[in-house]
Design a protein around this motif. Structure first.
Motif, PDB file in Angstrom:
ATOM      1  N   THR A 107       0.532  -1.445  -0.031  1.00 42.63           N
ATOM      2  CA  THR A 107       0.122  -0.102  -0.168  1.00 42.63           C
ATOM      3  C   THR A 107       0.630   0.991  -0.155  1.00 42.63           C
ATOM      4  O   THR A 107       1.848   1.169  -0.100  1.00 42.63           O
ATOM      5  CB  THR A 107      -1.253  -0.256   1.224  1.00 42.63           C
ATOM      6  OG1 THR A 107      -0.018   0.319   2.266  1.00 42.63           O
ATOM      7  CG2 THR A 107      -1.332  -1.369   1.542  1.00 42.63           C
ATOM      8  N   ALA A 108       0.096   2.074  -0.409  1.00 43.88           N
ATOM      9  CA  ALA A 108       1.115   3.768   0.020  1.00 43.88           C
ATOM     10  C   ALA A 108       1.724   3.945   1.133  1.00 43.88           C
ATOM     11  O   ALA A 108       3.015   4.242   1.305  1.00 43.88           O
ATOM     12  CB  ALA A 108      -0.342   4.457  -0.128  1.00 43.88           C
ATOM     13  N   ALA A 109       1.269   3.395   2.358  1.00 40.82           N
ATOM     14  CA  ALA A 109       2.331   3.788   3.582  1.00 40.82           C
ATOM     15  C   ALA A 109       2.595   2.906   3.616  1.00 40.82           C
ATOM     16  O   ALA A 109       3.817   2.809   4.227  1.00 40.82           O
ATOM     17  CB  ALA A 109       1.314   3.666   4.903  1.00 40.82           C
ATOM     18  N   GLU A 110       2.796   1.262   3.434  1.00 35.88           N
ATOM     19  CA  GLU A 110       3.911   0.404   3.588  1.00 35.88           C
ATOM     20  C   GLU A 110       5.205   1.090   2.016  1.00 35.88           C
ATOM     21  O   GLU A 110       6.616   1.034   2.263  1.00 35.88           O
ATOM     22  CB  GLU A 110       3.990  -0.774   2.880  1.00 35.88           C
ATOM     23  CG  GLU A 110       2.628  -1.395   3.617  1.00 35.88           C
ATOM     24  CD  GLU A 110       1.654  -2.771   3.864  1.00 35.88           C
ATOM     25  OE1 GLU A 110       1.153  -3.705   4.027  1.00 35.88           O
ATOM     26  OE2 GLU A 110       1.705  -3.445   2.041  1.00 35.88           O
ATOM     27  N   GLU A 111       4.806   1.439   1.245  1.00 41.42           N
ATOM     28  CA  GLU A 111       5.708   2.233   0.593  1.00 41.42           C
ATOM     29  C   GLU A 111       6.480   3.212   1.228  1.00 41.42           C
ATOM     30  O   GLU A 111       7.987   2.901   0.830  1.00 41.42           O
ATOM     31  CB  GLU A 111       4.563   2.435  -0.798  1.00 41.42           C
ATOM     32  CG  GLU A 111       6.117   2.859  -1.952  1.00 41.42           C
ATOM     33  CD  GLU A 111       6.153   1.853  -3.392  1.00 41.42           C
ATOM     34  OE1 GLU A 111       7.635   1.544  -3.346  1.00 41.42           O
ATOM     35  OE2 GLU A 111       5.843   0.680  -2.909  1.00 41.42           O
ATOM     36  N   ASP A 112       5.865   3.789   1.545  1.00 40.35           N
ATOM     37  CA  ASP A 112       6.694   4.998   2.406  1.00 40.35           C
ATOM     38  C   ASP A 112       7.543   4.318   3.429  1.00 40.35           C
ATOM     39  O   ASP A 112       8.598   4.992   3.557  1.00 40.35           O
ATOM     40  CB  ASP A 112       5.947   6.321   2.577  1.00 40.35           C
ATOM     41  CG  ASP A 112       4.785   6.877   2.015  1.00 40.35           C
ATOM     42  OD1 ASP A 112       5.628   7.132   0.348  1.00 40.35           O
ATOM     43  OD2 ASP A 112       3.773   7.278   2.354  1.00 40.35           O
ATOM     44  N   LEU A 113       7.213   3.365   4.193  1.00 42.48           N
ATOM     45  CA  LEU A 113       7.936   2.357   4.849  1.00 42.48           C
ATOM     46  C   LEU A 113       9.399   2.252   4.609  1.00 42.48           C
ATOM     47  O   LEU A 113      10.624   2.590   4.499  1.00 42.48           O
ATOM     48  CB  LEU A 113       7.136   1.845   5.451  1.00 42.48           C
ATOM     49  CG  LEU A 113       6.463   1.844   6.744  1.00 42.48           C
ATOM     50  CD1 LEU A 113       5.461   1.336   6.898  1.00 42.48           C
ATOM     51  CD2 LEU A 113       7.593   2.802   7.722  1.00 42.48           C
ATOM     52  N   ILE A 114       8.947   1.848   3.614  1.00 46.93           N
ATOM     53  CA  ILE A 114       9.824   0.949   2.420  1.00 46.93           C
ATOM     54  C   ILE A 114      10.940   1.758   1.494  1.00 46.93           C
ATOM     55  O   ILE A 114      12.236   1.798   1.773  1.00 46.93           O
ATOM     56  CB  ILE A 114       9.551  -0.244   0.570  1.00 46.93           C
ATOM     57  CG1 ILE A 114       8.743  -0.707   1.733  1.00 46.93           C
ATOM     58  CG2 ILE A 114      10.787  -0.452   0.236  1.00 46.93           C
ATOM     59  CD1 ILE A 114       8.165  -1.654   0.361  1.00 46.93           C
TER      60      ILE A 114
END
Length: 114
Positions: A107-114
């Motif tokens: 998701t977008a939130a997971e992509e930001d964490l990556i």
């Protein structure tokens, strides 16, 4: 409101009288006790008691597994068994890709964490 207990029923007084009362002791015959056989420490032989049972269980396991492996080829079906699947149960290539993408796309939130 309750009245205070009379002194003859006061617990501390009763316990004090009980502790101060003389105790009639029974005579102890030490010579008779010393004549009795004394308890000695037993040797540690309890471990050896389960060895025959362990050996029997091991032998039974070897025989059972050997028989199972020896007879396994006798129960293989000679003709292949086909199981018919309904067309709706089979996923097409597009459905499988969509399911994979749905599960493994971040998701977008997971992509930001990556």
């Amino acid at each position: 409101m309750t009245a205070p207990f009379p002194p003859e029923t006061d617990l501390d007084t009763l316990l004090g009288q009980w502790a101060a009362a003389p105790v009639a002791g029974a005579p102890v015959d030490v010579a008779a006790i010393l004549v009795l056989p004394q308890e000695r420490e037993t040797p540690l032989r309890a471990v050896a008691a389960w060895r025959p049972a362990l050996m029997a269980a091991s032998l039974a396991l070897v025989v059972a597994v050997g028989g199972w492996l020896g007879l396994a080829d006798r129960f293989v079906p000679t003709t292949p068994i086909e199981v018919a699947a309904s067309p709706s149960a089979e996923a097409g290539a597009g459905e499988a890709d969509a399911a994979f993408a749905l599960v493994f796309t971040p998701t977008a939130a997971e992509e930001d964490l990556i």
